[in-house]
Design an enzyme around this catalytic site. Structure first.
Site, PDB file in Angstrom:
ATOM      1  N   HIS A 163       0.840  -1.204   0.000  1.00 35.34           N
ATOM      2  CA  HIS A 163       0.000   0.000   0.000  1.00 35.34           C
ATOM      3  C   HIS A 163       0.879   1.260   0.000  1.00 35.34           C
ATOM      4  CE1 HIS A 163      -2.871  -2.868   2.145  1.00 35.34           C
ATOM      5  NE2 HIS A 163      -3.601  -2.455   1.136  1.00 35.34           N
ATOM      6  N   GLN A 195     -18.457  -6.366  -1.217  1.00 31.02           N
ATOM      7  CA  GLN A 195     -17.576  -7.172  -2.065  1.00 31.02           C
ATOM      8  C   GLN A 195     -17.174  -8.499  -1.414  1.00 31.02           C
ATOM      9  OE1 GLN A 195     -14.563  -3.937  -2.162  1.00 31.02           O
ATOM     10  NE2 GLN A 195     -13.052  -5.582  -2.057  1.00 31.02           N
ATOM     11  N   LYS A 201      -1.298  -6.077  -8.137  1.00 30.98           N
ATOM     12  CA  LYS A 201      -1.584  -7.278  -7.320  1.00 30.98           C
ATOM     13  C   LYS A 201      -3.002  -7.772  -7.604  1.00 30.98           C
ATOM     14  CE  LYS A 201      -1.701 -10.074  -3.661  1.00 30.98           C
ATOM     15  NZ  LYS A 201      -3.033  -9.996  -3.198  1.00 30.98           N
ATOM     16  N   ASP A 202      -3.960  -6.829  -7.625  1.00 27.30           N
ATOM     17  CA  ASP A 202      -5.362  -7.172  -7.905  1.00 27.30           C
ATOM     18  C   ASP A 202      -5.629  -6.799  -9.366  1.00 27.30           C
ATOM     19  OD1 ASP A 202      -6.500  -7.776  -5.040  1.00 27.30           O
ATOM     20  OD2 ASP A 202      -5.157  -6.077  -4.863  1.00 27.30           O
ATOM     21  N   MET A 239       2.804  -9.215  -1.145  1.00 27.14           N
ATOM     22  CA  MET A 239       2.279  -8.658   0.110  1.00 27.14           C
ATOM     23  C   MET A 239       0.764  -8.579   0.050  1.00 27.14           C
ATOM     24  SD  MET A 239       4.810  -5.704   1.309  1.00 27.14           S
ATOM     25  CE  MET A 239       6.391  -6.174   1.931  1.00 27.14           C
ATOM     26  N   SER A 240       0.141  -8.931   1.154  1.00 33.25           N
ATOM     27  CA  SER A 240      -1.318  -8.873   1.232  1.00 33.25           C
ATOM     28  C   SER A 240      -1.713  -8.783   2.700  1.00 33.25           C
ATOM     29  CB  SER A 240      -1.918 -10.148   0.628  1.00 33.25           C
ATOM     30  OG  SER A 240      -3.267 -10.283   1.010  1.00 33.25           O
ATOM     31  N   ARG A 264      -4.048 -10.216   3.920  1.00 35.37           N
ATOM     32  CA  ARG A 264      -4.503 -11.561   4.304  1.00 35.37           C
ATOM     33  C   ARG A 264      -3.347 -12.496   4.645  1.00 35.37           C
ATOM     34  NH1 ARG A 264      -8.887 -10.480   0.326  1.00 35.37           N
ATOM     35  NH2 ARG A 264     -10.858 -10.653   1.444  1.00 35.37           N
TER      36      ARG A 264
HETATM   37  P1  AMP Z   1      -6.619  -3.687  -0.447  1.00 36.43           P
HETATM   38  O1  AMP Z   1      -6.429  -2.934   0.834  1.00 36.43           O
HETATM   39  O2  AMP Z   1      -6.171  -5.103  -0.374  1.00 36.43           O
HETATM   40  O3  AMP Z   1      -7.999  -3.516  -1.010  1.00 36.43           O
HETATM   41  O4  AMP Z   1      -5.642  -3.003  -1.507  1.00 36.43           O
HETATM   42  C1  AMP Z   1      -5.689  -1.638  -1.777  1.00 36.43           C
HETATM   43  C2  AMP Z   1      -4.827  -1.352  -2.977  1.00 36.43           C
HETATM   44  O5  AMP Z   1      -3.485  -1.739  -2.694  1.00 36.43           O
HETATM   45  C3  AMP Z   1      -5.262  -2.135  -4.222  1.00 36.43           C
HETATM   46  O6  AMP Z   1      -5.141  -1.294  -5.370  1.00 36.43           O
HETATM   47  C4  AMP Z   1      -4.273  -3.266  -4.253  1.00 36.43           C
HETATM   48  O7  AMP Z   1      -4.046  -3.804  -5.547  1.00 36.43           O
HETATM   49  C5  AMP Z   1      -3.012  -2.591  -3.722  1.00 36.43           C
HETATM   50  N1  AMP Z   1      -2.100  -3.594  -3.190  1.00 36.43           N
HETATM   51  C6  AMP Z   1      -2.362  -4.541  -2.274  1.00 36.43           C
HETATM   52  N2  AMP Z   1      -1.285  -5.326  -2.095  1.00 36.43           N
HETATM   53  C7  AMP Z   1      -0.319  -4.871  -2.922  1.00 36.43           C
HETATM   54  C8  AMP Z   1       1.012  -5.268  -3.210  1.00 36.43           C
HETATM   55  N3  AMP Z   1       1.591  -6.313  -2.616  1.00 36.43           N
HETATM   56  N4  AMP Z   1       1.710  -4.554  -4.111  1.00 36.43           N
HETATM   57  C9  AMP Z   1       1.150  -3.489  -4.751  1.00 36.43           C
HETATM   58  N5  AMP Z   1      -0.104  -3.068  -4.530  1.00 36.43           N
HETATM   59  C10 AMP Z   1      -0.838  -3.751  -3.623  1.00 36.43           C
END
Ligand code: AMP
Length: 304
Positions: A37, A61, A150-151, A185-186, A188
């Site tokens: 992020h 979602q 990533k998504d 990275m996630s 989760r």
């Molecule tokens: P999320 O909080 O999981 O909904 O992610 C918010 C944003 O951060 C989305 O645009 C994701 O694609 C991006 N994101 C999440 N993990 C990563 C990562 N490892 N590398 C780059 N962007 C990420």
């Protein structure tokens, strides 16, 4: 850094920004922020006059049997991370703020993009993503919105939404940031036990093997089948392992010049992991593979 919980106050802040002819960069997230992020925040801060981050775990979602209730949250740490990155405003709304009783706006539908890949296994997920993004983009009305590769399916979908409904908005896809062991990275990843984490490494390994093999072998089906089997052998439960066109997400059996997404989703225990490479093949046959960036190779020190 300002923290807004009300739509009206955020909208006023954004309108003020625009009336001063400042450019506005927006990063939507679900919080429990990590260095992936932060890489988006840093781009928004570097490239725009004002950077706004939203933290909202969007209930629409999540499917009925998904992890909405246990999705990890830590707003205090998120606020600190955004401050360190130089973010100007954080939007942290309640569900009622985003979806008041009066909220009946129907988001656009893109069945060709929302029912394939992850959409097959998470029915309704991308409709929820479209709904929340439509709402957030209408409130913030940014010049640029930074999203992670990533998504990838989500990114391509929101690029389509922007093209059709927010024509002045630029959606910027940013590279995947990977942990030291190359696991993407996630938020989760905290669900993974040490043994599961070990197994999760095979996802990047298989993506790399297939992408490298494309350089020698353009018959993709066998490569994808083998990769799926290898993930099973490694103890994962792959849902799909596909090569699709980035234009319309249609499956590709042969690789020639064009823009592709090599992508997979697999259950690791009960945790669903997704990962992908962007692959570009030029007219002369040269192949460019975007695997993302390992956190150790990031130019900027994102630990603050
Ligand atoms: P999320 O909080 O999981 O909904 O992610 C918010 C944003 O951060 C989305 O645009 C994701 O694609 C991006 N994101 C999440 N993990 C990563 C990562 N490892 N590398 C780059 N962007 C990420």
């Amino acid at each position: 850094m300002e923290v807004f919980t009300s739509v009206a106050e955020l909208a006023e802040f954004c309108n003020g920004t625009r009336s001063n002819s400042l450019t506005l960069g927006f990063v939507p997230t679900m919080g429990f922020l990590h260095d992936g992020h932060s890489s988006l925040f840093e781009r928004a801060v570097a490239e725009c006059d004002v950077a706004i981050v939203s933290v909202f775990v969007n209930p629409t979602q999540f499917g009925p049997n998904e992890d909405l209730d246990r999705y990890p949250r830590d707003i205090d740490a998120d606020i600190e991370r955004c401050k360190k990155a130089g973010v100007n405003a954080l939007f942290y709304p309640s569900i009622d703020e985003i979806y008041p009783d009066s909220y009946a706006h129907k988001a656009p539908q893109y069945p060709q993009l929302t029912t394939v890949l992850c959409g097959q296994f998470r029915p309704g997920h991308f409709d929820g993503v479209l709904q929340v993004m439509n709402r957030l983009l209408s409130i913030v009305n940014p010049d640029r919105c930074y999203m992670g590769r990533k998504d990838a399916q989500q990114l391509l979908l929101i690029q389509r939404l922007a093209k059709d409904y927010f024509p002045k908005l630029e959606i910027i896809g940013c590279p995947i940031i990977r942990e030291e062991d190359n696991v993407a990275m996630s938020s989760r990843n905290v669900y993974l036990s040490p043994q599961e984490r070990e197994k999760a490494r095979s996802i990047y390994i298989e993506l790399s093997k297939v992408a490298e093999a494309f350089k020698l072998n353009t018959e993709v089906e066998t490569l994808l089948d083998n990769a799926k089997r290898s993930l099973q052998k490694a103890g994962l439960e792959p849902q799909y392992f596909e090569l699709v066109s980035r234009d319309n997400l249609s499956p590709q059996k042969v690789i020639s010049d064009g823009e592709y997404l090599l992508c997979t989703a697999a259950l690791c225990g009960t945790t669903r992991l997704i990962d992908n490479f962007f692959i570009d093949v030029k007219a002369d046959g040269e192949i460019f593979i975007d695997r993302g960036r390992n956190i150790n190779q990031c130019a900027v020190n994102m630990h603050g």
